[in-house]
Design an enzyme around this catalytic site. Structure first.
Site, PDB file in Angstrom:
ATOM      1  N   LYS A 101     -12.893   6.859   8.653  1.00 24.33           N
ATOM      2  CA  LYS A 101     -11.960   6.214  10.027  1.00 24.33           C
ATOM      3  C   LYS A 101     -12.945   6.170  11.094  1.00 24.33           C
ATOM      4  CE  LYS A 101      -8.763   7.722  13.532  1.00 24.33           C
ATOM      5  NZ  LYS A 101      -7.627   8.293  13.817  1.00 24.33           N
ATOM      6  N   GLY A 162      -2.153  10.945  21.206  1.00 26.94           N
ATOM      7  CA  GLY A 162      -1.658  12.173  21.410  1.00 26.94           C
ATOM      8  C   GLY A 162      -0.508  11.841  22.506  1.00 26.94           C
ATOM      9  N   ALA A 188      -1.871   6.399  15.931  1.00 29.46           N
ATOM     10  CA  ALA A 188      -1.777   6.963  17.261  1.00 29.46           C
ATOM     11  C   ALA A 188      -0.500   6.407  17.888  1.00 29.46           C
ATOM     12  CB  ALA A 188      -3.002   6.589  18.187  1.00 29.46           C
ATOM     13  N   GLY A 189       0.204   7.382  18.908  1.00 29.83           N
ATOM     14  CA  GLY A 189       1.453   7.030  19.393  1.00 29.83           C
ATOM     15  C   GLY A 189       2.595   7.615  19.120  1.00 29.83           C
ATOM     16  N   ASN A 210      -0.903  12.635  13.769  1.00 27.67           N
ATOM     17  CA  ASN A 210      -1.524  14.228  14.079  1.00 27.67           C
ATOM     18  C   ASN A 210      -0.600  15.040  15.173  1.00 27.67           C
ATOM     19  OD1 ASN A 210      -4.996  15.672  13.994  1.00 27.67           O
ATOM     20  ND2 ASN A 210      -2.829  16.664  14.382  1.00 27.67           N
ATOM     21  N   THR A 211      -0.880  14.620  16.360  1.00 28.83           N
ATOM     22  CA  THR A 211      -0.118  15.305  17.144  1.00 28.83           C
ATOM     23  C   THR A 211       1.294  15.577  16.992  1.00 28.83           C
ATOM     24  OG1 THR A 211      -1.962  14.738  18.811  1.00 28.83           O
ATOM     25  CG2 THR A 211      -0.121  15.730  19.861  1.00 28.83           C
TER      26      THR A 211
END
Lengths: 264, 67
Positions: A101, A162, A188-189, A210-211
């Site tokens: 990635k 995040g 992301a997001g 992830n977050t």
């Protein structure tokens, strides 16, 4: 027929890709990854703590590379050169593993991608034999440039890394999905399960997060919810939603055979 | 004596050593790490016959949790 995600010639049953950062410990990381059903997990490459690591548990033991497809990232890299060096180290570390990635960041405040450097790094990595999944802006023209450069998946942000702000520009994501032939994976997001569903309903091939999982009050339960969210969105996309009709209501029950209205 | 920088810190050795010996001296023998020397990867197969020179800069990395 099984609905599989194909990236660089390899097929996956799960369309949810999970990051391994920000968990309490490796046990929680492992539990969340298992609950999510993810087959691809992102990892970061960092300097080893010299002199303090004799009994330090290793991520490679918690998530054996024999069971999961590792996706080493270039988090924290702000230039093409640093990103390329990081992924060469990753390939050496992971015994020649070449699926990676790429993310080249623009600034630490927004973590927004630096697209000129991202494109430069993509070209260099492709030349060096890497299979590059690339974090990018949600600009359909840049996405096409990355596709032409030879990457294996386009991974536009839905909102800032995040942030948990969800899918802020579905129209651009849809343009990218229309314009490129490669898998499009929202990276992301995403903040909660409905965000993942929306991304999949738009026609994205997968979602990387992830977050949203790690920062949930109960990460393992959220991982389970994300699995369902991604599956629901995918099935809704494949089923083909009904058209939206703003002014013409249509009853679901028959209009014939109703009992006689009571005389006034 | 030679001085080499490993992960940003200077280490001194009485004589030139190879990468395998360096990793052993850092208690990293047998650990799953990757090594870069002056910007170039040192493949695991070359650790034993790559001699370090004074002023070399090395990066020794592992996989950690990340998005």
């Amino acid at each position: 027929m099984q609905d599989l995600l194909t990236i660089a010639g390899k097929t996956y049953r799960s369309r949810l890709l999970i990051g391994t950062g920000k968990y309490r410990d490796f046990a929680q990381t492992r539990a969340a990854v298992e609950a999510s059903g993810a087959e691809i997990v992102t990892v970061a490459i960092r300097r080893t703590n010299i002199g303090q690591n004799r009994n330090e548990p290793s991520l490679l033991e918690a998530l054996p590379p024999s069971r999961f497809t590792y996706l080493p990232n270039t988090a924290g890299c702000y230039t093409a050169a640093d990103a390329v060096r990081t992924l060469r180290l990753a390939r050496e570390l992971l015994d020649g593993h070449d699926l990676v990635k790429l993310e080249v960041l623009g600034d630490p405040h927004t973590l927004y991608p630096n697209m000129p450097e991202t494109l430069k790094a993509t070209e260099e990595l492709v030349k060096d034999g890497f299979k590059v999944m690339v974090y990018c802006s949600d600009d359909p023209i840049q996405a096409q440039m990355l596709e032409a450069a030879g990457c294996v998946a386009i991974m536009p942000l839905a909102s800032l890394i995040g942030s948990g702000m969800g899918i802020l520009n579905p129209w651009n994501l849809q343009l990218i999905i229309e314009k490129v032939k490669l898998p499009v994976i929202v990276d992301a997001g995403v903040g909660t399960a409905s965000d993942a569903t929306i991304a999949m309903e738009l026609g994205c091939d997968g979602v990387l997060m992830n977050t949203a999982v790690a920062a949930a009050r109960d990460p393992v339960l959220m991982a389970k919810a994300m699995k369902k969210g991604v599956e629901a969105g995918r099935e809704a996309f494949l089923a083909g939603r009904m058209p939206k009709k703003l002014y013409s209501a249509s009853p679901s029950s028959p209009t014939e055979g109703k009992i006689a209205p009571k005389a006034a | 004596m030679i001085q080499v920088t490993v992960n940003g810190k200077v280490h001194s050795f009485e004589r030139s050593i190879d990468v395998t010996a360096l990793l052993a001296s850092l208690e990293l023998a047998g650990k799953k790490v990757a090594v870069e020397r002056n910007g170039e990867i040192v493949p695991r197969s070359a650790h034993a016959n790559t001699l370090l020179a004074d002023g070399d800069a090395l990066e020794v990395v592992v996989a950690v949790g990340g998005g």
